[in-house]
Design a protein around this motif. Structure first.
Motif, short mmCIF file in Angstrom:
data_model
loop_
_atom_site.label_atom_id
_atom_site.label_comp_id
_atom_site.label_asym_id
_atom_site.label_seq_id
_atom_site.Cartn_x
_atom_site.Cartn_y
_atom_site.Cartn_z
N ALA A 81 0.83 -1.22 0.00
CA ALA A 81 0.00 0.00 0.00
C ALA A 81 0.85 1.25 0.00
O ALA A 81 0.44 2.29 -0.53
N ASP A 82 2.04 1.19 0.57
CA ASP A 82 2.93 2.35 0.62
C ASP A 82 3.42 2.76 -0.76
O ASP A 82 3.93 3.88 -0.94
N ASP A 83 3.31 1.88 -1.74
CA ASP A 83 3.77 2.16 -3.10
C ASP A 83 2.66 2.70 -4.00
O ASP A 83 2.86 2.87 -5.20
N VAL A 84 1.49 2.98 -3.42
CA VAL A 84 0.31 3.34 -4.20
C VAL A 84 -0.15 4.75 -3.85
O VAL A 84 -0.30 5.10 -2.68
N LEU A 85 -0.38 5.55 -4.88
CA LEU A 85 -0.97 6.89 -4.73
C LEU A 85 -2.22 6.95 -5.61
O LEU A 85 -2.15 6.73 -6.82
N VAL A 86 -3.36 7.23 -4.98
CA VAL A 86 -4.65 7.23 -5.67
C VAL A 86 -4.99 8.63 -6.16
O VAL A 86 -4.68 9.62 -5.50
N PHE A 87 -5.65 8.70 -7.32
CA PHE A 87 -6.01 9.97 -7.94
C PHE A 87 -7.48 9.99 -8.36
O PHE A 87 -8.14 8.96 -8.43
N HIS A 88 -7.94 11.18 -8.67
CA HIS A 88 -9.28 11.37 -9.22
C HIS A 88 -9.21 11.12 -10.72
O HIS A 88 -9.20 12.03 -11.55
N GLY A 89 -9.12 9.85 -11.09
CA GLY A 89 -8.99 9.44 -12.48
C GLY A 89 -7.54 9.38 -12.93
O GLY A 89 -6.63 9.88 -12.27
N ALA A 90 -7.31 8.75 -14.08
CA ALA A 90 -5.96 8.63 -14.61
C ALA A 90 -5.41 9.95 -15.12
O ALA A 90 -4.20 10.21 -15.04
N GLN A 91 -6.30 10.81 -15.63
CA GLN A 91 -5.85 12.08 -16.19
C GLN A 91 -5.13 12.93 -15.15
O GLN A 91 -4.09 13.53 -15.43
N GLU A 92 -5.66 12.97 -13.93
CA GLU A 92 -5.02 13.74 -12.87
C GLU A 92 -3.64 13.17 -12.55
O GLU A 92 -2.68 13.92 -12.30
N ALA A 93 -3.53 11.84 -12.56
CA ALA A 93 -2.25 11.20 -12.28
C ALA A 93 -1.20 11.57 -13.32
O ALA A 93 -0.05 11.89 -12.98
N ILE A 94 -1.58 11.53 -14.59
CA ILE A 94 -0.64 11.89 -15.66
C ILE A 94 -0.22 13.35 -15.52
O ILE A 94 0.97 13.68 -15.60
N PHE A 95 -1.19 14.21 -15.34
CA PHE A 95 -0.92 15.65 -15.27
C PHE A 95 0.00 15.97 -14.09
O PHE A 95 0.95 16.75 -14.22
N GLY A 96 -0.27 15.37 -12.95
CA GLY A 96 0.56 15.62 -11.78
C GLY A 96 1.96 15.09 -11.94
O GLY A 96 2.95 15.78 -11.65
N TYR A 97 2.09 13.87 -12.43
CA TYR A 97 3.41 13.25 -12.60
C TYR A 97 4.28 14.04 -13.56
O TYR A 97 5.45 14.34 -13.26
N MET A 98 3.73 14.39 -14.72
CA MET A 98 4.53 15.09 -15.72
C MET A 98 4.92 16.50 -15.26
O MET A 98 6.04 16.96 -15.53
N ASN A 99 4.06 17.17 -14.54
CA ASN A 99 4.40 18.49 -14.02
C ASN A 99 5.50 18.42 -12.98
O ASN A 99 6.34 19.33 -12.87
N VAL A 100 5.52 17.37 -12.21
CA VAL A 100 6.54 17.21 -11.17
C VAL A 100 7.88 16.81 -11.77
O VAL A 100 8.93 17.34 -11.39
N LEU A 101 7.86 15.89 -12.72
CA LEU A 101 9.11 15.34 -13.26
C LEU A 101 9.79 16.26 -14.27
O LEU A 101 11.02 16.34 -14.33
#
Length: 374
Positions: A76-96
């Motif tokens: 569970a420590d390796d999992v981050l949940v989002f409001h849909g996949a789109q939010e996950a992509i947007f957040g990851y790419m902005n951070v990286l």
């Protein structure tokens, strides 16, 4: 930030809820809340007593545990949940991604996988093309390595691929991860169709093969539960996840409590839901294969080994964009032309994950006959 329009969503905004014959959808058949709750004894009463307060930003702990069980070596420590996949992509790419970085993305691909890069000054983007060898879609790993630069930060892939349906074999997954490891590059792996293998060969999650990989999953596609708007990133790279969750504080903050509850019910019956989707896809593929065999002078069909989408070729002397526009205007048959992916070629996407494909193909056939394509 300034970012380009999301072409696919603009297109669907015009037609998805007005065209009666949807032949291009990328998700699988959904169900009612009642149907889902009936799969788990006692779930309906528990759902009605669900507390409607804020949830944890990282996601419900039990939901994270259930997501982790989908993988070989995750907790569970390796999992981050989002409001849909789109939010996950947007957040990851902005951070990286930062000014001066370089990203390589499998192409064609889901637009947000590379569009954030285009919005960052002096952030460069290269396309690793999936190629048509005449019979099927293929990739070339030598071409991928040739695209790598000293400032390459991320390689973004989508497998099973949307829109082509191309899917890495397990040997190719290991090869890709080894390339990223050798060059110390982050790997963003969109695996939202994972579990829909049609060839009998279960694919490994990429995050199980590489520390700097983030695997993207979602309830929308393989499970057919798009209305829940629940997605996730899974990675052993906790430093990146910690940074992405801070970006999430400026987006949804947390997910919907009812959606997380329903996602937990669904994941307790993951195999059952995936098998349901696979059965629908297989039945629709039989119908589509018969259709394309009848009209092999008009279309060049492309096989798929996993997932609900395929990218077929139009053979007639007419721009595919015009052909698809005519189909929706004349008969309400919705297809997705390749220009939506910024490609100047003759391909269009079809989807096999929903019910109603038989009726849509019949209407598509009427269109071909009435417009004298046959």
């Amino acid at each position: 930030m300034k970012i380009n329009d999301f072409k696919l969503e603009c297109y669907f905004g015009r037609y998805e809820f007005t065209a009666p014959y949807l032949l291009t959808q990328s998700d699988c058949e959904s169900m009612t809340t009642k149907e889902l709750l009936s799969m788990e004894p006692g779930a309906e009463e528990e759902y009605l007593n669900q507390w409607l307060g804020y949830t944890e930003t990282w996601g419900d702990p039990e939901l994270r545990r259930l997501i982790a069980t989908l993988y070989n070596d995750m907790t569970a420590d390796d999992v981050l949940v989002f409001h849909g996949a789109q939010e996950a992509i947007f957040g990851y790419m902005n951070v990286l991604l930062n000014e001066g970085d370089h990203i390589i993305a499998m192409y064609p691909n889901y637009q947000s996988a590379f569009e954030v890069a285009n919005s960052i000054p002096n952030c460069e983007f290269s396309k690793w093309y999936i190629k048509d060898d005449g019979a099927k879609w293929t990739v070339d790993f030598d071409e991928l390595e040739a695209l790598i630069r000293p400032n390459t930060k991320v390689i973004a892939v989508c497998s099973p691929n949307n829109p082509t349906g191309y899917t890495f074999t397990n040997a190719e997954i290991k090869q890709l991860c080894e390339i990223c490891r050798k060059h110390d590059i982050y790997l963003f792996s969109d695996e939202v169709y994972k579990g829909l293998e049609l060839d009998g060969n279960k694919r490994e999650w990429m995050a199980d093969n590489y520390y700097k990989c983030a695997s993207l999953g979602v309830m929308s596609k393989a499970y057919g539960l798009a209305g829940l708007r629940v997605g996730w990133l899974v990675s052993k790279d906790h430093e990146t996840l910690e940074n992405v969750v801070k970006f999430k504080h400026y987006m949804s903050i947390c997910d919907s409590a009812p959606s997380e509850f329903l996602s937990k019910v669904a994941l307790k019956h993951s195999d059952e839901l995936l098998e349901r989707s696979i059965k629908i896809i297989r039945n629709n593929l039989k119908l589509a294969d018969e259709f394309f065999d009848r009209y092999s002078n008009i279309f060049e069909k492309k096989p798929i080994t996993c997932g609900p989408v395929a990218y077929h070729k139009l053979l007639i002397d007419m721009p595919v964009k015009d052909f698809c526009q005519l189909a929706v205007d004349k008969k309400g048959v919705l297809l997705l032309p390749s220009d939506i992916y910024g490609m100047d070629d003759q391909y269009f996407r079809m989807g096999y994950g929903r019910m109603g494909v038989s009726e849509s193909l019949a209407k598509f056939e009427e269109f071909l006959i009435e417009e004298k394509f046959v």
